[in-house]
Design a protein around this motif. Structure first.
Motif, mmCIF file in Angstrom:
data_model
loop_
_atom_site.group_PDB
_atom_site.id
_atom_site.type_symbol
_atom_site.label_atom_id
_atom_site.label_comp_id
_atom_site.label_asym_id
_atom_site.label_seq_id
_atom_site.Cartn_x
_atom_site.Cartn_y
_atom_site.Cartn_z
ATOM 1 N N GLY A 117 0.812 -1.562 0.550
ATOM 2 C CA GLY A 117 -0.187 0.103 0.486
ATOM 3 C C GLY A 117 1.212 0.767 0.075
ATOM 4 N N LEU A 118 0.538 2.393 0.827
ATOM 5 C CA LEU A 118 1.236 3.444 0.516
ATOM 6 C C LEU A 118 2.814 3.242 1.180
ATOM 7 C CD1 LEU A 118 -2.034 5.817 2.367
ATOM 8 C CD2 LEU A 118 -1.155 5.323 0.159
ATOM 9 N N GLY A 119 3.078 2.278 2.008
ATOM 10 C CA GLY A 119 4.048 2.546 2.859
ATOM 11 C C GLY A 119 4.807 1.990 1.887
ATOM 12 N N TYR A 120 3.916 0.691 1.349
ATOM 13 C CA TYR A 120 5.705 0.753 -0.155
ATOM 14 C C TYR A 120 5.459 1.907 -0.653
ATOM 15 C CZ TYR A 120 7.185 -2.140 -4.090
ATOM 16 O OH TYR A 120 7.626 -3.063 -4.775
ATOM 17 N N ALA A 121 4.552 2.479 -1.753
ATOM 18 C CA ALA A 121 4.565 3.173 -2.845
ATOM 19 C C ALA A 121 5.332 4.113 -1.234
ATOM 20 C CB ALA A 121 3.524 3.722 -2.729
ATOM 21 N N LEU A 122 5.595 4.927 -0.583
ATOM 22 C CA LEU A 122 6.265 5.868 -0.129
ATOM 23 C C LEU A 122 7.630 5.161 -0.660
ATOM 24 C CD1 LEU A 122 4.895 6.675 2.847
ATOM 25 C CD2 LEU A 122 5.761 8.583 0.914
ATOM 26 N N ALA A 123 8.775 3.631 0.355
ATOM 27 C CA ALA A 123 9.665 3.618 -0.087
ATOM 28 C C ALA A 123 10.287 3.558 -1.915
ATOM 29 C CB ALA A 123 9.089 1.709 0.357
ATOM 30 N N SER A 129 3.875 5.133 8.964
ATOM 31 C CA SER A 129 2.844 4.943 7.877
ATOM 32 C C SER A 129 1.990 3.663 8.018
ATOM 33 C CB SER A 129 2.939 3.886 6.342
ATOM 34 O OG SER A 129 1.896 4.521 5.687
ATOM 35 N N ALA A 130 1.514 2.450 9.749
ATOM 36 C CA ALA A 130 0.931 1.734 8.998
ATOM 37 C C ALA A 130 -0.669 2.283 9.888
ATOM 38 C CB ALA A 130 1.502 1.155 10.721
ATOM 39 N N GLY A 131 -1.448 1.419 9.997
ATOM 40 C CA GLY A 131 -3.333 1.814 9.989
ATOM 41 C C GLY A 131 -3.711 0.791 9.420
ATOM 42 N N VAL A 132 -4.932 0.586 9.600
ATOM 43 C CA VAL A 132 -5.656 -0.309 9.543
ATOM 44 C C VAL A 132 -7.507 0.235 10.037
ATOM 45 C CG1 VAL A 132 -5.098 -2.304 10.550
ATOM 46 C CG2 VAL A 132 -6.366 -1.039 12.160
ATOM 47 N N THR A 133 -8.572 -0.100 8.914
ATOM 48 C CA THR A 133 -9.530 0.466 8.614
ATOM 49 C C THR A 133 -11.223 -0.710 9.672
ATOM 50 O OG1 THR A 133 -11.252 2.021 7.229
ATOM 51 C CG2 THR A 133 -10.828 -0.262 6.061
ATOM 52 N N ASP A 190 -5.426 -1.848 -0.629
ATOM 53 C CA ASP A 190 -6.246 -2.373 0.336
ATOM 54 C C ASP A 190 -6.963 -1.730 1.423
ATOM 55 O OD1 ASP A 190 -4.354 -5.094 -1.049
ATOM 56 O OD2 ASP A 190 -3.749 -5.179 0.323
ATOM 57 N N LEU A 191 -6.477 -0.977 1.948
ATOM 58 C CA LEU A 191 -7.344 0.023 2.970
ATOM 59 C C LEU A 191 -7.868 0.773 2.367
ATOM 60 C CD1 LEU A 191 -6.238 1.737 6.009
ATOM 61 C CD2 LEU A 191 -7.272 2.479 4.656
ATOM 62 N N GLY A 192 -7.932 1.467 1.217
ATOM 63 C CA GLY A 192 -8.800 2.355 0.576
ATOM 64 C C GLY A 192 -10.126 1.719 -0.494
ATOM 65 N N GLY A 193 -9.582 0.869 -1.142
ATOM 66 C CA GLY A 193 -10.373 0.367 -1.147
ATOM 67 C C GLY A 193 -10.633 0.722 -2.887
ATOM 68 N N PRO A 194 -11.020 -0.564 -3.751
ATOM 69 C CA PRO A 194 -11.322 -0.604 -5.301
ATOM 70 C C PRO A 194 -11.703 1.477 -5.958
ATOM 71 C CG PRO A 194 -12.766 -2.182 -5.035
ATOM 72 C CD PRO A 194 -11.984 -1.597 -3.495
#
Length: 233
Positions: A17-23, A87-91, A191-195
């Motif tokens: 997700g976002l963390g991977y994209a940041l890296a 960047s960690a987080g869940v919904t 995965d968190l934001g959805g399609p």
């Protein structure tokens, strides 16, 4: 091959997700990056490390376990970073309200999205250079002022709590020269934001990084979106 610019980033929560994209974005811009995953399995981040020429180091930490945060600090203690980004987080089910959300779900979101990121900030802040930046992944849904539609009630509450805790941290460390940022990346297809989300990571994350870079060495706390605009608290 990208030549390193000598600066270093520590990204917490980068397996996807976002963390991977940041890296990936920071690597593309010439940074040396240390990024974390939670589990023991192999992830796309490990593949990225394999192709990074040694500029990406993968560490493991579950930020909901304080002992693991302390152990990570001990492993990283010789290194000074220009950026710490959590960047960690869940919904949860966006339809759940406080009227029907299970207590354990509410606690899980608050611990993962608010308490644990701030524990990371508290524990690792001394690894960040005095003119460096500490950022956490917030959300526009964490804005109390902008909540005129409801929905995602518990997730909103967890991000609002994160914002409040970060503001308290800033107040306690008012003489600290480090820049503090709450970043709202927009609604992103993860995965968190959805399609159904409006943005891709390629549309959001370069803007997030540009915004962080624009705030370098400015000090103070700001709540900003991926286009560099101030988000109302």
């Amino acid at each position: 091959m990208t030549v390193t610019d000598g600066r270093t980033a520590l990204i917490i929560g980068a397996s996807r997700g976002l963390g991977y994209a940041l890296a990936a974005e920071y690597l593309a811009r010439g940074r040396r990056v240390t990024a974390t995953v939670r589990g023991t399995g192999r992830t796309g981040l490990h593949d990225l490390a394999d192709s990074s020429g040694g500029r990406l180091v993968v560490e493991r930490v579950d930020i909901t376990v304080p002992e693991q945060i302390a152990a990570l600090h001990e492993r990283l203690a010789p290194t000074t970073f220009d950026l710490l980004f959590v960047s960690a987080g869940v919904t949860n089910d966006p339809e759940e309200t406080v009227a029907d959300v299970p207590t354990e779900t509410f606690v899980h979101l608050m611990v993962t999205n608010a308490l644990s990121p701030m524990r990371v900030v508290e524990a690792l802040r001394d690894l960040v250079a005095p003119d460096g930046t500490i950022a956490v992944m917030s959300s526009g849904q964490g804005s109390v002022a902008n909540n005129d539609k409801g929905g995602f009630e518990v997730y909103r509450a967890s991000k609002s709590a994160l914002n409040q805790l970060m503001r308290s941290f800033a107040a306690r460390h008012a003489d600290d020269p480090r820049t503090l940022l709450l970043m709202a990346p927009g609604w992103v297809k993860t995965d968190l934001g959805g399609p159904a989300a409006r943005l891709t990571t390629d549309q959001s994350i370069p803007g997030v990084v540009d915004t962080i870079e624009s705030q370098r060495a400015r000090g103070g706390l700001r709540f900003l979106d991926y286009e560099g605009r101030t988000v109302r608290w």
